[in-house]
Motif scaffolding. Structure first.
Motif, PDB file in Angstrom:
ATOM      1  N   THR A  78       6.823   8.836 -16.502  1.00 53.92           N
ATOM      2  CA  THR A  78       5.431   8.607 -16.895  1.00 53.92           C
ATOM      3  C   THR A  78       4.892   9.782 -17.696  1.00 53.92           C
ATOM      4  O   THR A  78       4.229   9.607 -18.734  1.00 53.92           O
ATOM      5  N   GLU A  79       5.191  10.998 -17.240  1.00 50.05           N
ATOM      6  CA  GLU A  79       4.724  12.196 -17.928  1.00 50.05           C
ATOM      7  C   GLU A  79       5.313  12.303 -19.328  1.00 50.05           C
ATOM      8  O   GLU A  79       4.618  12.638 -20.291  1.00 50.05           O
ATOM      9  N   ARG A 120       3.602   9.674 -21.637  1.00 45.60           N
ATOM     10  CA  ARG A 120       2.183   9.951 -21.906  1.00 45.60           C
ATOM     11  C   ARG A 120       1.995  11.079 -22.917  1.00 45.60           C
ATOM     12  O   ARG A 120       0.909  11.213 -23.492  1.00 45.60           O
ATOM     13  N   LYS A 121       3.026  11.861 -23.126  1.00 46.20           N
ATOM     14  CA  LYS A 121       2.953  12.937 -24.120  1.00 46.20           C
ATOM     15  C   LYS A 121       3.289  12.440 -25.528  1.00 46.20           C
ATOM     16  O   LYS A 121       3.165  13.184 -26.490  1.00 46.20           O
TER      17      LYS A 121
END
Length: 219
Positions: free
Chosen positions: A20-21, A24-25
């Motif tokens: 997810t991280e 999202r970047k």
């Protein structure tokens, strides 16, 4: 241009958080939803219809059945992201309707490339693993094609030859000066004629046919 919406389904919380991280970047991707079981895939798919799913294989529920049901119901792409290195798992996933198979341990860049690849309608398999999967599919394809006579139109023959040269749908469309949607329609017809379930099986059947072991009639 709208970002590619991605749903993430994995029963390992740390893996899910990490994926997810990463996404999202990236401005070209958006995280539509997350889940932790095969049932979540179907639920998220029917509610949100994300562009691409990233799913693990080893989760509660029958993942292969869910993949097959989902791709029948909505237009979405399934990218398997798993530690399972058996080619039989990859073949089952691809035959169920998955568009890609990436092994955990791959780089973040490779995963992002895989998402973009399946989203535009092409197939992606971790390069170091692809040979094993192709060999497995080749065996199944040869069994199905034994004794079969296939009639291809001139245009279908052109597309077959381009597939054998490694062209993507977009490249085929540009070279033949037709729409990419038209190429996808031809791919659907070729899958029916060659008794193939996915792009890789079309390619393998085409290799066998072009090699002269089965007759091709063009009209």
């Amino acid at each position: 241009m709208c970002p590619i919406s991605v749903a993430l389904v994995d029963d390992h919380p740390l893996m899910l958080a990490g994926l997810t991280e990463i996404l999202r970047k990236q401005p070209t991707f958006s995280v539509a939803a997350t889940g932790s079981s095969a049932d979540d895939i179907l639920d998220i798919g029917l509610r949100l219809a994300p562009d691409v799913f990233i799913v693990d294989l080893m989760m509660p529920g029958n993942i292969f059945d869910v993949i097959a049901k989902l791709v029948e119901k909505i237009r979405t792409k399934i990218l398997v992201f798993t530690a399972m290195t058996g080619s039989d798992y990859a073949v089952r996933a691809l035959n169920a309707g998955a568009s890609g198979y990436v092994l955990k341990g791959s780089s973040a860049q490779e995963l992002l490339q895989a998402i973009a690849t399946v989203h535009r309608g092409d197939m992606f398999i971790t390069p170091a693993f692809a040979c094993k999967v192709i060999e497995e599919l080749k065996i199944a394809s040869l069994k199905k094609m034994t004794g079969t006579e296939v009639k291809l139109s001139i245009r279908e023959g052109q597309i077959i030859r381009m597939l054998l040269r490694g062209f993507t749908n977009r490249q085929i469309a540009a070279d033949l000066q037709i729409g990419e949607k038209t190429v996808k329609n031809y791919m659907t017809i070729l899958m029916q004629k060659l008794n193939a379930r996915n792009r890789l099986e079309v390619l393998l059947a085409a290799q066998k046919l072009e090699g002269g072991t089965d007759p091709i009639q063009r009209h």
